[in-house]
Scaffold this active site. Structure first.
Site, short mmCIF file in Angstrom:
data_model
loop_
_atom_site.label_atom_id
_atom_site.label_comp_id
_atom_site.label_asym_id
_atom_site.label_seq_id
_atom_site.Cartn_x
_atom_site.Cartn_y
_atom_site.Cartn_z
N PRO A 2 0.83 -1.21 0.00
CG PRO A 2 -0.60 -1.49 1.81
CD PRO A 2 0.68 -2.00 1.22
CD GLU A 3 4.05 2.74 -2.82
OE1 GLU A 3 4.39 3.66 -2.04
OE2 GLU A 3 4.84 1.90 -3.26
CG HIS A 91 -3.14 -14.03 6.97
ND1 HIS A 91 -2.10 -14.66 7.61
CD2 HIS A 91 -3.33 -14.72 5.81
CE1 HIS A 91 -1.66 -15.65 6.86
NE2 HIS A 91 -2.40 -15.72 5.78
NE ARG A 110 5.73 -10.00 2.98
CZ ARG A 110 6.61 -9.47 2.16
NH1 ARG A 110 6.20 -8.90 1.06
NH2 ARG A 110 7.89 -9.49 2.45
NE ARG A 152 19.78 15.58 -0.89
CZ ARG A 152 19.43 16.52 -0.01
NH1 ARG A 152 19.05 17.71 -0.42
NH2 ARG A 152 19.46 16.26 1.28
#
Ligand SMILES: [Zn+2]
Length: 271
Positions: A2-3, A91, A110, A152
């Site tokens: 999930p973002e 789960h 997980r 950078r």
């Protein structure tokens, strides 16, 4: 994984079901998440009113009368609103049972997800205190990105995915934002012009907003769906489209590897 858009989609999905509700119980089926959920937590939450469902980076912040829950979906977590008597499946690790008869159920194969509770100022929690600006914050503007890119030499794609500079720009969104900004992913950050930096800030917001909106369309059946955005993929310009024609110019999309992640770009549209 999930973002940020998926987490925001989740937040919007659960918000109307939890705000204004009272917690009847927190039932821990498996406390061993990324960090162990303390067995003292259920007693602290029982009876509390839920005031707000917020988000900071990929943390859902559920504000209660006397504190705030910080919930992270980890690599594979999802939250669903279900009638409390719905049988558990594999789960399902905890239930936040509400006085509406529904439960906010957390599933995470997980177990990289997490649940914390704080009664202090939530922004000062160690998990949040040092987070970079949100892409939608005023603090994330072209002046800011201009400043952080100047010294950078790292590739611009890696810079925008660095969560100490801006949070929530995952791999898909970084590739898509760079396409829209017409900047190649391997360009040195400091080589970007003012215009390119401005375009990139706008593109990052556009891409994340689109993902949230299309994620939102799957929310209509949020109560029984998994809440994952399904339509955004059809609108991708470059991500996972190696060898396919660019949707703008027809050139074949190229793929390269940066920091062990795949990047995609159009050699014609992006400079
Ligand atoms: Zn192109």
């Amino acid at each position: 994984m999930p973002e940020l858009p998926e987490v925001e989609t989740t937040r919007r999905g659960v918000e109307p079901h939890v705000v204004g509700r009272r917690i009847v119980a927190l039932t821990l089926h498996e406390p061993r998440l990324r960090w162990r959920v303390p067995s003292s937590l259920p007693a602290k939450l029982a009876g509390q009113l839920i005031r707000m469902a917020g988000r900071r980076a990929k943390y859902l912040l559920i504000e209660l009368e006397s504190g705030t829950l910080l919930l992270h979906l980890g690599m594979s977590g999802s939250l669903r609103v279900l009638p409390a008597q719905t049988p558990r499946v594999a789960h399902d690790h905890f239930d936040l049972v509400l006085d509406s008869g529904n439960t906010l159920r957390f599933n995470d194969p997980r177990r990289f997800g997490s649940l914390h509770y704080t009664t202090d100022v939530v922004g000062e929690h160690p998990l949040l205190a040092r987070l970079a600006p949100e892409p939608f914050d005023d603090a994330f503007n072209s002046e800011y990105l201009w400043r952080v890119t100047r010294k950078r030499s790292v590739a611009i794609k890696q810079l925008i995915m660095n969560s100490t500079l801006v949070v929530g720009v995952g791999n898909i969104y970084a590739s898509e934002a760079l396409f829209r900004a017409r900047v190649r992913p391997r360009r040195q950050a400091r080589s970007l012009t003012r215009d390119e930096v401005s375009r990139l800030v706008r593109s990052i917001r556009t891409v994340l907003n689109m993902a949230i909106r299309t994620g939102g369309t799957t929310l209509r059946d949020y109560l029984n769906a998994d809440g994952k955005p399904g339509y955004f993929k059809q609108k991708l310009f470059v991500y996972e489209r190696a060898g396919e024609p660019c949707r703008k110019c027809g050139t074949k999309i190229r793929q390269l590897t940066q920091g062990q992640r795949s990047s995609y770009y159009c050699p014609t549209c992006q400079k």
